[in-house]
Design a protein around this motif. Structure first.
Motif, PDB file in Angstrom:
ATOM      1  N   ILE A  10      -8.396  -3.970 -11.447  1.00 47.82           N
ATOM      2  CA  ILE A  10      -7.658  -5.136 -11.755  1.00 47.82           C
ATOM      3  C   ILE A  10      -7.154  -5.522 -10.300  1.00 47.82           C
ATOM      4  CG2 ILE A  10      -5.590  -4.380 -12.293  1.00 47.82           C
ATOM      5  CD1 ILE A  10      -7.108  -7.679 -13.710  1.00 47.82           C
ATOM      6  N   PHE A  11      -6.736  -4.733  -9.586  1.00 47.21           N
ATOM      7  CA  PHE A  11      -6.092  -5.059  -8.162  1.00 47.21           C
ATOM      8  C   PHE A  11      -7.078  -5.581  -7.130  1.00 47.21           C
ATOM      9  CE2 PHE A  11      -3.754  -0.997  -9.568  1.00 47.21           C
ATOM     10  CZ  PHE A  11      -2.670  -2.009 -10.100  1.00 47.21           C
ATOM     11  N   ALA A  12      -8.129  -4.991  -7.190  1.00 48.58           N
ATOM     12  CA  ALA A  12      -9.411  -5.626  -6.271  1.00 48.58           C
ATOM     13  C   ALA A  12      -9.879  -6.955  -6.893  1.00 48.58           C
ATOM     14  CB  ALA A  12     -10.611  -4.393  -6.354  1.00 48.58           C
ATOM     15  N   GLN A  53      -2.009  -7.930  -6.179  1.00 46.18           N
ATOM     16  CA  GLN A  53      -1.615  -6.585  -5.707  1.00 46.18           C
ATOM     17  C   GLN A  53      -0.527  -6.098  -5.046  1.00 46.18           C
ATOM     18  OE1 GLN A  53      -5.018  -5.854  -2.664  1.00 46.18           O
ATOM     19  NE2 GLN A  53      -5.272  -3.525  -3.585  1.00 46.18           N
ATOM     20  N   GLY A  54      -0.077  -4.873  -5.096  1.00 47.15           N
ATOM     21  CA  GLY A  54       1.225  -4.569  -4.482  1.00 47.15           C
ATOM     22  C   GLY A  54       1.053  -4.315  -3.211  1.00 47.15           C
ATOM     23  N   PHE A  55       1.343  -5.166  -2.169  1.00 44.82           N
ATOM     24  CA  PHE A  55       1.416  -5.057  -0.869  1.00 44.82           C
ATOM     25  C   PHE A  55       2.412  -5.872  -0.102  1.00 44.82           C
ATOM     26  CE2 PHE A  55      -2.383  -7.728  -1.310  1.00 44.82           C
ATOM     27  CZ  PHE A  55      -2.192  -8.483  -0.127  1.00 44.82           C
ATOM     28  N   ALA A  82       0.296   1.909 -18.054  1.00 43.17           N
ATOM     29  CA  ALA A  82       0.388   2.939 -16.972  1.00 43.17           C
ATOM     30  C   ALA A  82      -0.501   2.494 -15.648  1.00 43.17           C
ATOM     31  CB  ALA A  82      -0.306   4.096 -17.563  1.00 43.17           C
ATOM     32  N   TYR A  83      -0.130   2.922 -14.672  1.00 41.97           N
ATOM     33  CA  TYR A  83      -0.748   2.910 -13.283  1.00 41.97           C
ATOM     34  C   TYR A  83      -2.120   3.110 -13.755  1.00 41.97           C
ATOM     35  CZ  TYR A  83      -2.062   2.714  -8.388  1.00 41.97           C
ATOM     36  OH  TYR A  83      -2.622   2.571  -7.122  1.00 41.97           O
ATOM     37  N   ASP A  84      -3.135   2.160 -13.006  1.00 45.58           N
ATOM     38  CA  ASP A  84      -4.558   2.331 -13.385  1.00 45.58           C
ATOM     39  C   ASP A  84      -5.221   3.774 -13.211  1.00 45.58           C
ATOM     40  OD1 ASP A  84      -4.750   1.846 -10.574  1.00 45.58           O
ATOM     41  OD2 ASP A  84      -6.434   0.257 -11.106  1.00 45.58           O
ATOM     42  N   HIS A 127       8.929   2.396 -11.989  1.00 50.65           N
ATOM     43  CA  HIS A 127       7.616   2.191 -12.853  1.00 50.65           C
ATOM     44  C   HIS A 127       6.913   1.210 -12.600  1.00 50.65           C
ATOM     45  CE1 HIS A 127       5.310   1.417 -16.586  1.00 50.65           C
ATOM     46  NE2 HIS A 127       4.807   2.772 -16.528  1.00 50.65           N
ATOM     47  N   ASN A 128       5.568   1.523 -12.181  1.00 49.93           N
ATOM     48  CA  ASN A 128       4.457   0.214 -11.927  1.00 49.93           C
ATOM     49  C   ASN A 128       3.959   0.125 -13.423  1.00 49.93           C
ATOM     50  OD1 ASN A 128       2.712  -1.545 -11.150  1.00 49.93           O
ATOM     51  ND2 ASN A 128       1.695  -0.123  -9.518  1.00 49.93           N
ATOM     52  N   PRO A 129       3.744  -0.909 -14.092  1.00 53.66           N
ATOM     53  CA  PRO A 129       3.870  -2.172 -13.423  1.00 53.66           C
ATOM     54  C   PRO A 129       5.287  -2.835 -13.861  1.00 53.66           C
ATOM     55  CG  PRO A 129       2.840  -2.311 -15.540  1.00 53.66           C
ATOM     56  CD  PRO A 129       3.063  -0.929 -15.270  1.00 53.66           C
ATOM     57  N   VAL A 182       6.396   7.192  -5.872  1.00 50.16           N
ATOM     58  CA  VAL A 182       6.068   6.517  -4.769  1.00 50.16           C
ATOM     59  C   VAL A 182       7.118   5.430  -4.552  1.00 50.16           C
ATOM     60  CG1 VAL A 182       3.718   6.720  -4.945  1.00 50.16           C
ATOM     61  CG2 VAL A 182       4.484   4.697  -5.927  1.00 50.16           C
ATOM     62  N   TYR A 183       7.683   4.906  -5.528  1.00 51.11           N
ATOM     63  CA  TYR A 183       8.547   3.948  -5.312  1.00 51.11           C
ATOM     64  C   TYR A 183      10.239   4.507  -5.160  1.00 51.11           C
ATOM     65  CZ  TYR A 183       4.668   0.856  -6.430  1.00 51.11           C
ATOM     66  OH  TYR A 183       3.589   0.262  -6.103  1.00 51.11           O
ATOM     67  N   GLU A 184      10.289   5.824  -4.988  1.00 53.52           N
ATOM     68  CA  GLU A 184      11.492   6.478  -4.927  1.00 53.52           C
ATOM     69  C   GLU A 184      12.747   5.818  -4.299  1.00 53.52           C
ATOM     70  OE1 GLU A 184      11.629  10.421  -2.694  1.00 53.52           O
ATOM     71  OE2 GLU A 184       9.971   9.551  -1.651  1.00 53.52           O
ATOM     72  N   GLY A 218       3.099   4.672   2.470  1.00 53.26           N
ATOM     73  CA  GLY A 218       2.527   3.313   2.178  1.00 53.26           C
ATOM     74  C   GLY A 218       3.803   2.512   1.921  1.00 53.26           C
ATOM     75  N   LYS A 219       4.543   2.877   0.864  1.00 54.28           N
ATOM     76  CA  LYS A 219       5.755   2.048   0.279  1.00 54.28           C
ATOM     77  C   LYS A 219       6.870   2.197   1.165  1.00 54.28           C
ATOM     78  CE  LYS A 219       3.042   2.277  -3.278  1.00 54.28           C
ATOM     79  NZ  LYS A 219       1.954   1.279  -3.527  1.00 54.28           N
ATOM     80  N   THR A 220       6.931   3.361   1.738  1.00 52.72           N
ATOM     81  CA  THR A 220       8.389   3.732   2.524  1.00 52.72           C
ATOM     82  C   THR A 220       8.332   2.793   3.913  1.00 52.72           C
ATOM     83  OG1 THR A 220       8.590   5.797   1.451  1.00 52.72           O
ATOM     84  CG2 THR A 220      10.144   5.385   3.388  1.00 52.72           C
ATOM     85  N   TYR A 244       7.792  -2.787  -6.451  1.00 56.73           N
ATOM     86  CA  TYR A 244       7.492  -4.149  -5.676  1.00 56.73           C
ATOM     87  C   TYR A 244       7.468  -5.216  -6.939  1.00 56.73           C
ATOM     88  CZ  TYR A 244       5.216  -1.911  -1.556  1.00 56.73           C
ATOM     89  OH  TYR A 244       5.015  -1.296  -0.390  1.00 56.73           O
ATOM     90  N   PHE A 245       7.868  -4.836  -8.079  1.00 62.46           N
ATOM     91  CA  PHE A 245       7.242  -5.753  -9.053  1.00 62.46           C
ATOM     92  C   PHE A 245       8.419  -6.431 -10.002  1.00 62.46           C
ATOM     93  CE2 PHE A 245       3.860  -2.350  -8.165  1.00 62.46           C
ATOM     94  CZ  PHE A 245       3.173  -3.215  -7.470  1.00 62.46           C
ATOM     95  N   GLN A 246       8.003  -7.639 -10.481  1.00 66.62           N
ATOM     96  CA  GLN A 246       8.622  -8.414 -11.443  1.00 66.62           C
ATOM     97  C   GLN A 246       7.769  -8.788 -12.616  1.00 66.62           C
ATOM     98  OE1 GLN A 246      12.355  -9.397 -11.492  1.00 66.62           O
ATOM     99  NE2 GLN A 246      11.467  -9.584 -13.623  1.00 66.62           N
TER     100      GLN A 246
HETATM  101  N1  GLN Z   1      -0.585  -0.039  -6.325  1.00 69.71           N
HETATM  102  C1  GLN Z   1      -0.903  -1.335  -6.037  1.00 69.71           C
HETATM  103  C2  GLN Z   1      -0.386  -2.237  -7.100  1.00 69.71           C
HETATM  104  O1  GLN Z   1      -0.153  -1.615  -8.233  1.00 69.71           O
HETATM  105  C3  GLN Z   1      -2.157  -1.488  -5.657  1.00 69.71           C
HETATM  106  C4  GLN Z   1      -3.088  -0.123  -5.362  1.00 69.71           C
HETATM  107  C5  GLN Z   1      -4.586  -0.315  -5.154  1.00 69.71           C
HETATM  108  O2  GLN Z   1      -5.121  -1.537  -5.178  1.00 69.71           O
HETATM  109  N2  GLN Z   1      -5.140   0.410  -5.786  1.00 69.71           N
HETATM  110  O3  GLN Z   1      -0.694  -3.403  -6.853  1.00 69.71           O
END
Ligand code: GLN
Ligand code: PMP
Length: 385
Positions: free
Chosen positions: A19-21, A37-39, A124-126, A173-175, A204-206, A235-237, A319-321
């Motif tokens: 879904i991110f792509a 996408q989270g960046f 859950a993260y994908d 937790h993502n998302p 990863v979001y510690e 990547g996050k830090t 990173y998310f809301q």
């Molecule tokens: N982890 C990022 C997100 O949740 C994206 C990572 C990815 O594109 N695989 O958006």
């Protein structure tokens, strides 16, 4: 002419494109403000870039040692001790990986065999479930409960059997931006003590944790450490998701097993980046101030939505809301997210792809790891919907 004209067998016949792509591609095509996408969309530390450049020019361009550059593993050991008061041995308990995704995949491939069961909490993260399935495992989903997306430990107790090989947790937790509490970790400890269950903890979001909460890392629980692998991501830090550098902490026996596969999956990750990150990790300010930095972004994003018709689902980390749109539309999440891009020019991620079954919570995930002007532009649009 193709050599093989039959249908190719796939280990993941039902997997589509992530879904991110998908959402990032649509966002680019429609020139939308991309909160999908989270960046981060702001520059990373010029010093970090300069140090990578320095190491490249100095000739640090060949393979790193298989477990990671010693300087970086030592710096990770210091950081973990500073943060959680426990010492992992850089020689045989810390491995540098090509991002957290590779770390998670390798951990799952190391321990999950045919018909082994793995507990995953959803949403859950994908990447978790496909990695389990590709390795012949069976996913047992437990659902995070509303409000707050919390774990129902009675449900977990019922799901666990003598075939359970692994439990995957993720906090922050993502998302959803929810957090595990010390109590949750105690439950996990009690449930797995004396079993062969491995805990895979995606942390990863510690450092991206808000409102004065303390990150309940597995590293704070000595009994859990013995049967856990803890995954982190630079990547996050360091705001550099494209650098794909992460790490895994684990007791020596688990790490030895992990490295057996790691060496054949990737062998080692990027050398000059490892040296540069090792230097910057030496200064704790580079990670201790991240919570405050991102909390400001979350607060700005949320405050700008005060007068919108979206409802804010509290987020305490990542990173998310999540925003709920049930006062705006009764459309399904994918349809609403698509129309948000097409008709309004803002991209977000529907919550439904994070579930194994069909759901419609009428929530979308927005990434607030953005410059203020990006958030301003996006929220101005969202307030008009
Ligand atoms: N982890 C990022 C997100 O949740 C994206 C990572 C990815 O594109 N695989 O958006
Ligand atoms: N786990 C979670 C919860 C994530 O959100 C991400 C990426 N954003 C990853 C793992 C993967 O991290 P990396 O980019 O280091 O592979």
């Amino acid at each position: 002419m193709p050599l093989f004209s039959g249908t190719f067998p796939s280990k993941l016949p039902n997997a589509g494109t992530s879904i991110f792509a998908v959402m990032s591609k649509i966002a680019v095509e429609h020139n939308a403000v991309n909160l999908s996408q989270g960046f981060p969309d702001f520059p990373i530390s010029p010093k970090l870039i300069a140090r990578v450049n320095h190491y490249m020019k100095k000739g640090f361009n060949q393979y790193a040692p298989m477990p990671g550059v010693v300087e970086l593993r030592k710096a990770i050991a210091e950081k973990v001790q500073d943060s959680y008061g426990v010492r992992y041995d850089f020689q045989d308990e810390i491995t540098v990986t090509a991002g957290a995704t590779q770390a998670l995949y390798t951990a799952i491939a190391t321990f999950v065999k045919d018909q082994d069961e793995v507990v995953i909490f959803e949403p859950a993260y994908d990447s978790y479930a496909p990695a389990v399935k590709a390795n012949g495992g069976i996913v047992k989903f437990a659902t995070l409960k509303l409000p707050g997306f919390h774990i129902d430990w009675n449900e977990v107790r019922k799901i666990i059997s003598n075939r359970t090989r692994m439990i995957i947790i993720n906090s922050p937790h993502n998302p959803t931006g929810s957090l595990l509490s010390a109590d949750d970790l105690h439950h996990l400890d009690q449930l797995t003590r004396g079993t062969d269950i491995i805990v895979l903890s995606d942390e990863v979001y510690e450092h991206l944790i808000y409102d004065g909460f303390v990150h309940q890392s597995v590293c704070r629980f000595p009994e859990l450490i013995e049967r856990s692998l803890v995954v982190g991501s630079f990547g996050k830090t360091f705001h550099a998701t494209g650098w794909k550098t992460g790490f895994v902490l684990g007791p020596a026996n688990l790490t030895a097993a992990f490295r057996k596969l790691h060496q054949f999956i990737v062998f080692a990750s990027n050398t000059p980046i490892q040296y540069a990150i090792a230097e910057l990790l030496g200064n704790p300010e580079n990670y201790t101030q991240l919570g405050e930095f991102y909390q400001q972004k979350r607060d700005y994003f949320v405050s700008q939505l005060r007068n919108s018709r979206f409802d804010i689902i509290p987020s305490f980390g990542t990173y998310f809301q999540l925003l709920a749109y049930n006062r705006i539309s009764d459309a399904k999440e994918m349809a609403f997210a698509t129309s948000l891009v097409h008709d309004h020019g803002v991209a977000a991620i529907p919550l439904s792809p994070f579930y194994s079954m069909e759901t419609n919570e009428q929530m979308l995930r927005f990434c607030f790891a953005k410059k203020e002007e990006t958030l301003k532009q996006a929220t101005a649009i969202l307030c008009r919907i």
